[in-house]
Write an enzyme that holds these catalytic residues in place. Structure first.
Site, PDB file in Angstrom:
ATOM      1  N   ASP A 479       0.825  -1.209   0.000  1.00  0.00           N
ATOM      2  CA  ASP A 479       0.000   0.000   0.000  1.00  0.00           C
ATOM      3  C   ASP A 479       0.866   1.268   0.000  1.00  0.00           C
ATOM      4  O   ASP A 479       2.080   1.229   0.289  1.00  0.00           O
ATOM      5  CB  ASP A 479      -0.899  -0.043   1.251  1.00  0.00           C
ATOM      6  N   ASP A 535      -0.682   1.728 -12.674  1.00  0.00           N
ATOM      7  CA  ASP A 535       0.048   2.072 -13.894  1.00  0.00           C
ATOM      8  C   ASP A 535       0.864   0.883 -14.367  1.00  0.00           C
ATOM      9  O   ASP A 535       1.020  -0.108 -13.653  1.00  0.00           O
ATOM     10  CB  ASP A 535       0.933   3.302 -13.651  1.00  0.00           C
ATOM     11  N   GLU A 615     -26.788 -15.692   2.370  1.00  0.00           N
ATOM     12  CA  GLU A 615     -25.791 -14.805   1.737  1.00  0.00           C
ATOM     13  C   GLU A 615     -24.488 -15.576   1.471  1.00  0.00           C
ATOM     14  O   GLU A 615     -23.853 -15.402   0.430  1.00  0.00           O
ATOM     15  CB  GLU A 615     -25.503 -13.608   2.654  1.00  0.00           C
TER      16      GLU A 615
HETATM   17  C1  DGJ Z   1      -5.790   1.963   1.838  1.00  0.00           C
HETATM   18  C2  DGJ Z   1      -6.146   0.725   1.097  1.00  0.00           C
HETATM   19  O1  DGJ Z   1      -6.586   1.014  -0.181  1.00  0.00           O
HETATM   20  C3  DGJ Z   1      -7.183  -0.042   1.892  1.00  0.00           C
HETATM   21  O2  DGJ Z   1      -7.635  -1.141   1.177  1.00  0.00           O
HETATM   22  C4  DGJ Z   1      -6.567  -0.445   3.188  1.00  0.00           C
HETATM   23  O3  DGJ Z   1      -5.506  -1.329   2.947  1.00  0.00           O
HETATM   24  C5  DGJ Z   1      -6.072   0.785   3.942  1.00  0.00           C
HETATM   25  N1  DGJ Z   1      -5.232   1.619   3.114  1.00  0.00           N
HETATM   26  C6  DGJ Z   1      -5.312   0.397   5.177  1.00  0.00           C
HETATM   27  O4  DGJ Z   1      -4.735   1.461   5.792  1.00  0.00           O
END
Ligand code: DGJ
Length: 730
Positions: A479, A535, A615
């Site tokens: 991330d 990207d 569900e």
């Molecule tokens: C942003 C990400 O896009 C989310 O899916 C999640 O992982 C959060 N950060 C966690 O901080």
């Protein structure tokens, strides 16, 4: 042979299956752009450009008395600067004497079989295809600065890649202030400019505008490719649509600041350039040093956007994504983020994992919150050791427990960041990006680690490899939750601070090389607050990217629609989440959420302990369909059947397997009309004369009827309902 040099006319011909690209060295040594489009056999199309004596467009000295020769009007492959061409330039340098002139003329060329890797950068590769590469060296005769233009031809995909290397063959240092990886001059301006714009939680909305006088541009100065503009653009015939018309695509294989500028000049010609954003960029190039600019992947279709997208999808799947998982069914994940956010302990997570097993998911992904002091987003980033108060068995022990449930284990990391409240920051405050003497901009309370520094990257490589190798991990979500601001590095002198943005990206790619490429059995999923770094540079390393933090099925229709123009469906991670949706508070049926998420890499992101048995059964069926049809969805051809602006009643899309035997069409009712019109979903990509059995209608219909008349949409499909049609060729 896909690349030919015709000695007599000094013309280069680059041929793919259906396109030709042509350049010519003119009588003064400048490299003219003479043609790009459908396949032609004609040599030397330079006559299409009529030189004329144009007021206020000056003439180079070597043109002598010829007042019709002007760099200001000449269609060029790589524009000069400061010597008469007043349009947007391919290069800007500050020479040792303070001048900014660069006039590159032909010096040499070389054609070879294969394609070299770009030093320090991700780039496309030949794979099993025979690829030829042409390198043309242009040199400024006064400064000896050279640019080497590199073109590789991917015949089957109708793709030509371009990149540029700057070589300082002079005896003094120069400052490189701008270097565009690809420039093309078209002789007309009958174009629309299409780009994909947005914001956090609403990425890649299609914008289409006629090319107007002046400069139309998209860019990022955020240090990443960004949520706001994607580094992919199309120039097309104003009448072009999914199935008709000329269109040219430009995709940048780079994850940092970029610029794509389209200039309609005084004579209604068009220059398009794509490259690193010159804003806040200044690279010191010592004598004898080289600068490698990233690659642009160009493709042309004479038959509209669907074909252009197929070319990019095939190119990226076959020649960009290095992961061995590229054509394999991806594990269906259940992710902890929207299920628990920061509020969890091991037992809670295990319950979620346990209760997901009978849904048929393959993997549990532990998202943010497992490390350091990380109970919220105020602290902890940089401290990549497990918080045993939350995960008492440690990562390895927890992964074993997940594995014991029959699930694979995935882990979230955000390696480029540091919280001020972290042990790492306390030990190395100078490792954070901030300007000496200034308080930095905070974003989500966090700062960036200075990846332009080798020691910082080395530390992170070691920290990440230690965690990854400590447990049975099959998936890493990487991330990145803020942009680069206050950019300045403690490790560089003042005259090199203009290099930090680019050096950061190079540092990131080195970390990827050392962490991702050394773990070929792990799936890496790119992420930047969703799709802030979606990207081609990231795809080189990660076969899939978290498409958006917005998991609302209806918003996802347009996000995935825009993303699909360049990027294959099996690169877009898409999760079914809970309703009311956490971003939009909208409620949609779980069937619809599943069908939309199957328009990407299907996953789940909710507390499955709270699902009803019914569900869960729906999820199980979704996963079953997705797995059974993975080859059609993930590796087939994708067709957009509607656009968000076409109508406000429904959105449709379709997959056709590469062998043409199967197709899946999906439709979502975006607005229910009470007592409304009879509507039809017209399919694409079928064989007109073939007969298809449609499972849901229990009916055989010809491809011609399905494409011309379509499938009648049931009148009892209500607001946000969705349906999938499975077709089999008889
Ligand atoms: C942003 C990400 O896009 C989310 O899916 C999640 O992982 C959060 N950060 C966690 O901080």
């Amino acid at each position: 042979m896909s690349i030919r040099y015709l000695e007599q006319t000094k013309t280069f011909m680059l041929d793919t299956k259906s396109t030709t690209y042509q350049m010519k060295v003119d009588h003064l040594g400048y490299l003219m752009h003479t043609y790009y489009g459908e396949t032609i056999s004609d040599d030397d199309l330079s006559y299409l450009y009529i030189p004329a004596d144009r007021g206020f467009s000056g003439n180079p000295y070597e043109a002598e008395t010829d007042r019709t020769y002007s760099l200001d009007t000449l269609p060029q492959e790589f524009s000069s600067n400061g010597v008469g061409d007043c349009r947007k330039t391919s290069i800007e340098v500050l020479n040792a004497d303070g001048s900014v002139a660069f006039a590159g003329t032909y010096k040499a060329h070389n054609i070879y079989t294969g394609k070299n890797k770009l030093e320090g950068l991700p780039s496309t590769f030949p794979g099993s295809e025979e690829v030829e590469t042409l390198e043309i060296t242009l040199e400024d005769a006064i400064t000896n600065l050279q640019v080497i233009l590199s073109y590789s031809v991917f015949e089957d995909e109708d793709v030509i890649t371009r990149s540029v290397k700057v070589v300082n063959a002079s005896t003094s240092a120069v400052k490189l202030n701008k270097i565009m990886s690809a420039t093309i001059d078209f002789l007309h301006s009958d174009f629309d400019f299409i780009h994909f714009d947005g914001r956090h939680v609403m990425e890649r909305n299609l914008t289409r505008t006629p090319v107007a006088y002046g400069v139309n541009s998209i860019e990022s100065v955020r240090g990443t490719s960004s949520h706001q503009h994607n580094p992919f653009a199309i120039l097309c015939d104003p009448k072009a649509d999914e199935d008709h018309g000329d269109c040219y695509g430009f995709a940048f294989v780079y994850s940092g600041n970029f610029l794509c500028e389209v200039e309609k000049d005084q004579f209604s010609k068009t220059r398009i350039s794509m490259g690193i954003n010159p804003r806040n960029f200044c690279y010191l190039l010592g004598a004898g040093e080289e600068f490698q600019a990233p690659e642009v992947v160009m493709s042309f279709s004479a038959n509209g956007f669907a074909k252009l997208s197929h070319q990019y999808h095939d190119m990226f799947r076959g020649h960009l994504i290095t992961s061995k998982f590229v054509d394999q069914p991806r594990p269906v994940v259940i992710n902890s983020w929207e299920a628990a956010y920061f509020d969890f302990d091991e037992d809670k997570l295990l319950h979620i994992a346990e209760s997901s097993v009978d849904m048929g998911v393959d993997m549990f992904v532990l998202d943010d919150g497992w490390f350091g002091k990380r109970d919220n987003d105020l602290s902890g980033l940089g401290d990549w050791f497990v918080n045993t108060k939350k995960v008492k068995s440690g990562i390895s022990g927890f992964a074993d427990k997940i594995n014991a449930l029959g699930l694979k284990f995935g882990l979230w990391v955000e390696p480029e960041m540091v919280s001020e409240d972290s042990d790492l920051y306390r030990a190395h405050p100078d490792w954070a990006i901030k300007i000496k003497g200034r308080r930095p901009t905070r974003a989500r309370h966090q700062l960036l680690l200075d990846f332009s520094r080798k020691d910082v990257c080395d530390y992170i490589i070691d920290a990440l490899n230690t965690i990854i190798d400590s447990a049975n991990i099959d998936y890493i979500k990487w991330d990145f939750n803020r942009n680069l601001t206050d950019v300045w590095s403690h490790a560089l002198p003042a005259e090199q601070q203009g290099e930090v943005f680019h050096r950061y990206v190079l540092g990131l790619y080195r970390v990827f090389d050392e962490v991702i490429l050394t773990h070929p059995d792990i799936i890496f999923c790119g992420c930047s607050g969703g799709g802030g770094r979606f990207d081609a540079g990231i795809l080189y390393y990660s076969p899939q990217i978290w498409t958006s933090d917005n998991t609302d099925a209806i918003n996802r229709l347009s996000i995935q629609y825009g993303t699909s123009f360049a990027y294959p469906v099996n690169t877009m991670e898409a999760h079914v989440s809970v309703c009311p949706n956490h971003q939009t508070f909208r409620t949609t049926p779980i069937d619809t959420r599943g069908i939309v998420a199957m328009g990407g890499v299907l996953g789940y992101e909710f507390d499955s302990t709270k699902l009803t048995p019914a569900e869960k059964e729906v999820c199980k069926t979704q996963i079953g369909i997705y797995k059974k049809d993975y080859d059609v969805i993930g590796n087939g051809d994708y067709y957009r059947l509607t656009a968000p602006d076409d109508n406000n009643h429904f959105m449709g899309w379709q997959f056709v397997s590469k062998d043409g035997k199967k197709a899946i069409a999906s439709v979502v009712i975006t607005e229910y009309e009470p007592n409304g019109a009879q509507r039809f979903l017209r399919l694409k990509g079928l064989e007109a004369d073939a007969i298809y059995y449609i499972e849901e209608l229990e009916r055989k219909v010809s491809g011609r009827v399905l494409m011309k008349a379509g499938i009648p949409l049931s009148l009892i499909l209500f607001q946000y309902d969705a349906i999938q049609y499975h077709l089999e060729k008889m």
